[in-house]
Design a protein around this motif. Structure first.
Motif, PDB file in Angstrom:
ATOM      1  N   THR A   1       4.604  -3.121  13.076  1.00 11.42           N
ATOM      2  CA  THR A   1       3.485  -3.815  12.353  1.00 11.42           C
ATOM      3  C   THR A   1       3.481  -3.716  10.910  1.00 11.42           C
ATOM      4  N   TYR A   2       3.944  -2.323  10.461  1.00 10.37           N
ATOM      5  CA  TYR A   2       4.001  -2.199   8.902  1.00 10.37           C
ATOM      6  C   TYR A   2       5.332  -2.917   8.452  1.00 10.37           C
ATOM      7  N   ARG A   3       6.465  -2.996   9.473  1.00  9.59           N
ATOM      8  CA  ARG A   3       7.538  -3.755   8.802  1.00  9.59           C
ATOM      9  C   ARG A   3       7.129  -5.117   8.698  1.00  9.59           C
TER      10      ARG A   3
ATOM     11  N   ILE B   1      16.826  -5.046   2.743  1.00 14.17           N
ATOM     12  CA  ILE B   1      17.823  -4.080   2.084  1.00 14.17           C
ATOM     13  C   ILE B   1      18.367  -4.731   1.039  1.00 14.17           C
ATOM     14  N   HIS B   2      18.611  -6.024   0.964  1.00 12.00           N
ATOM     15  CA  HIS B   2      19.289  -6.485  -0.417  1.00 12.00           C
ATOM     16  C   HIS B   2      18.021  -6.497  -1.468  1.00 12.00           C
ATOM     17  N   PHE B   3      16.982  -7.027  -1.140  1.00  9.58           N
ATOM     18  CA  PHE B   3      15.869  -7.126  -2.131  1.00  9.58           C
ATOM     19  C   PHE B   3      15.724  -5.447  -2.672  1.00  9.58           C
ATOM     20  N   ALA B   4      15.836  -4.500  -1.839  1.00 15.56           N
ATOM     21  CA  ALA B   4      15.740  -3.150  -2.364  1.00 15.56           C
ATOM     22  C   ALA B   4      16.826  -2.910  -3.367  1.00 15.56           C
TER      23      ALA B   4
ATOM     24  N   VAL C   1      14.745   0.879   4.341  1.00 17.57           N
ATOM     25  CA  VAL C   1      15.741   0.511   3.453  1.00 17.57           C
ATOM     26  C   VAL C   1      16.989   1.744   3.219  1.00 17.57           C
ATOM     27  N   SER C   2      16.442   2.860   3.622  1.00 21.84           N
ATOM     28  CA  SER C   2      17.412   4.187   3.799  1.00 21.84           C
ATOM     29  C   SER C   2      18.239   4.173   4.988  1.00 21.84           C
ATOM     30  N   GLY C   3      17.956   3.238   5.916  1.00 23.33           N
ATOM     31  CA  GLY C   3      18.951   2.871   7.157  1.00 23.33           C
ATOM     32  C   GLY C   3      18.556   3.468   8.280  1.00 23.33           C
ATOM     33  N   ILE C   4      17.341   4.238   8.587  1.00 24.98           N
ATOM     34  CA  ILE C   4      17.154   5.158   9.719  1.00 24.98           C
ATOM     35  C   ILE C   4      16.247   4.049  10.755  1.00 24.98           C
ATOM     36  N   THR C   5      16.533   4.293  11.873  1.00 24.62           N
ATOM     37  CA  THR C   5      15.962   3.501  12.788  1.00 24.62           C
ATOM     38  C   THR C   5      14.329   3.500  12.946  1.00 24.62           C
ATOM     39  N   SER C   6      13.844   2.456  13.478  1.00 26.28           N
ATOM     40  CA  SER C   6      12.059   2.463  13.734  1.00 26.28           C
ATOM     41  C   SER C   6      11.881   3.800  14.420  1.00 26.28           C
ATOM     42  N   LYS C   7      12.687   4.067  15.370  1.00 26.28           N
ATOM     43  CA  LYS C   7      12.131   5.393  16.268  1.00 26.28           C
ATOM     44  C   LYS C   7      12.188   6.487  15.577  1.00 26.28           C
ATOM     45  N   GLU C   8      13.310   6.464  14.621  1.00 28.78           N
ATOM     46  CA  GLU C   8      13.142   7.751  13.668  1.00 28.78           C
ATOM     47  C   GLU C   8      12.038   7.804  12.586  1.00 28.78           C
ATOM     48  N   ILE C   9      11.651   6.736  12.050  1.00 27.32           N
ATOM     49  CA  ILE C   9      10.598   6.425  11.137  1.00 27.32           C
ATOM     50  C   ILE C   9       9.471   6.907  12.129  1.00 27.32           C
ATOM     51  N   ALA C  10       9.035   6.335  13.007  1.00 31.59           N
ATOM     52  CA  ALA C  10       7.896   6.585  13.811  1.00 31.59           C
ATOM     53  C   ALA C  10       7.840   8.312  14.010  1.00 31.59           C
ATOM     54  N   GLN C  11       8.765   8.640  14.410  1.00 25.42           N
ATOM     55  CA  GLN C  11       9.012  10.348  14.365  1.00 25.42           C
ATOM     56  C   GLN C  11       8.567  11.033  13.257  1.00 25.42           C
TER      57      GLN C  11
ATOM     58  N   SER D   1       0.954  -1.178  -0.127  1.00 21.64           N
ATOM     59  CA  SER D   1       0.027   0.174   0.209  1.00 21.64           C
ATOM     60  C   SER D   1       0.824   1.135  -0.070  1.00 21.64           C
ATOM     61  N   LYS D   2       0.428   2.391  -0.148  1.00 26.87           N
ATOM     62  CA  LYS D   2       0.905   3.657  -0.185  1.00 26.87           C
ATOM     63  C   LYS D   2       1.814   3.809   0.999  1.00 26.87           C
ATOM     64  N   ARG D   3       1.141   3.683   2.410  1.00 26.95           N
ATOM     65  CA  ARG D   3       1.770   3.637   3.555  1.00 26.95           C
ATOM     66  C   ARG D   3       2.723   2.575   3.664  1.00 26.95           C
ATOM     67  N   GLU D   4       2.496   1.474   3.391  1.00 27.09           N
ATOM     68  CA  GLU D   4       3.684   0.200   3.464  1.00 27.09           C
ATOM     69  C   GLU D   4       5.036   0.685   2.641  1.00 27.09           C
ATOM     70  N   TYR D   5       4.637   1.240   1.419  1.00 23.84           N
ATOM     71  CA  TYR D   5       5.749   1.683   0.505  1.00 23.84           C
ATOM     72  C   TYR D   5       6.486   2.803   1.152  1.00 23.84           C
ATOM     73  N   GLU D   6       5.931   3.821   1.876  1.00 23.98           N
ATOM     74  CA  GLU D   6       6.558   4.837   2.474  1.00 23.98           C
ATOM     75  C   GLU D   6       7.477   4.273   3.618  1.00 23.98           C
ATOM     76  N   VAL D   7       6.805   3.530   4.614  1.00 19.43           N
ATOM     77  CA  VAL D   7       7.758   2.850   5.429  1.00 19.43           C
ATOM     78  C   VAL D   7       8.874   1.965   5.007  1.00 19.43           C
ATOM     79  N   TYR D   8       8.663   1.363   3.737  1.00 15.38           N
ATOM     80  CA  TYR D   8       9.643   0.448   3.091  1.00 15.38           C
ATOM     81  C   TYR D   8      10.941   1.331   2.927  1.00 15.38           C
ATOM     82  N   THR D   9      10.524   2.445   2.347  1.00 17.68           N
ATOM     83  CA  THR D   9      11.711   3.293   1.574  1.00 17.68           C
ATOM     84  C   THR D   9      12.542   3.868   2.829  1.00 17.68           C
ATOM     85  N   LEU D  10      11.704   4.108   3.752  1.00 17.63           N
ATOM     86  CA  LEU D  10      12.447   4.580   5.041  1.00 17.63           C
ATOM     87  C   LEU D  10      13.399   3.399   5.970  1.00 17.63           C
TER      88      LEU D  10
END
Length: 217
Positions: free
Chosen positions: A188-190, A206-209, A167-177, A156-165
């Motif tokens: 849950t999204y992950r 990450i390898h998949f990306a 694989v960019s290497g930032i932490t779950s906490k940073e993504i949440a913020q 989904s759009k939101r899942e893809y947004e989380v996916y890109t973040l």
């Protein structure tokens, strides 16, 4: 634990006794709570348009609206909302039709008390739920699971947004913020992303990306 730390559930069923039974079962199970109840399709539409929910438990026979079409309509408008269908109709053929329409699970009301908690936890982990006894008789059940998690296009759009973040290497906490969501929601999204892409961990993701990016060049 406050409500902000829990998963909010919306029940849509035209029988009050059924809603009460579901509510009793769910609210004895952390981390879920019933946010709202809808007794008709119109009430369901109003609630979905005004609030965000973690999970929708949907009666397949809600008024005179076609149940399978209802699932399609809801998943089109609210693609990040997992749907667990509850129905008096038998699994064959409605379970498969419901999941193909966009639901994450199908549960016959006759076995709600035994399976509801398990089904909810499985769906919130990003997995498709079907009664095991029915799944064993369904020769294309495994193929169904594979077809729902084959490529980036299934996200989904939101899942893809989380996916890109991720694989960019930032932490779950940073993504949440960054997305103004809880870390539990990001987790849950992950899980859902990994399930859809048939991967086991973030390293594989990450390898998949990388492979996906190279494939587009």
């Amino acid at each position: 634990m406050g409500k902000n730390d829990k998963y909010s559930v919306l029940i849509a069923d035209d029988h009050e006794i059924v809603r009460s039974g579901i509510k009793f079962t769910i609210e004895s199970e952390d981390p879920f709570y019933i946010e709202d109840e809808a007794a008709s399709y119109d009430e369901l539409q109003i609630l979905l348009s005004t609030k965000h929910y973690s999970l929708l438990i949907l009666d397949l026979n809600l008024g005179d609206k076609n149940g399978i079409q209802t699932i399609r309509d809801i998943t089109k408008l609210y693609e990040d909302l997992p749907i667990l269908v509850l129905s008096m109709f038998p699994e064959d053929p409605y379970a498969l039709q419901s999941i193909q329409a966009g639901a994450m699970g199908y549960l016959n009301k006759k076995i709600v008390s035994q399976e509801l908690r398990y089904a909810i936890h499985k769906i919130m982990d990003g997995k498709i739920y079907m009664n095991e006894a029915y799944k064993e008789t369904l020769p294309y059940g495994i193929a169904l699971n594979k077809s729902t998690k084959s490529s980036i296009g299934t996200l989904s759009k939101r899942e893809y947004e989380v996916y890109t973040l991720i694989v960019s290497g930032i932490t779950s906490k940073e993504i949440a913020q960054k997305l103004e969501l809880s870390q539990k929601t990001i987790s849950t999204y992950r899980t859902r992303i990994l399930e859809k892409l048939s991967l086991s961990n973030t390293t594989q993701l990450i390898h998949f990306a990388l492979q996906d990016a190279l494939g587009k060049k």
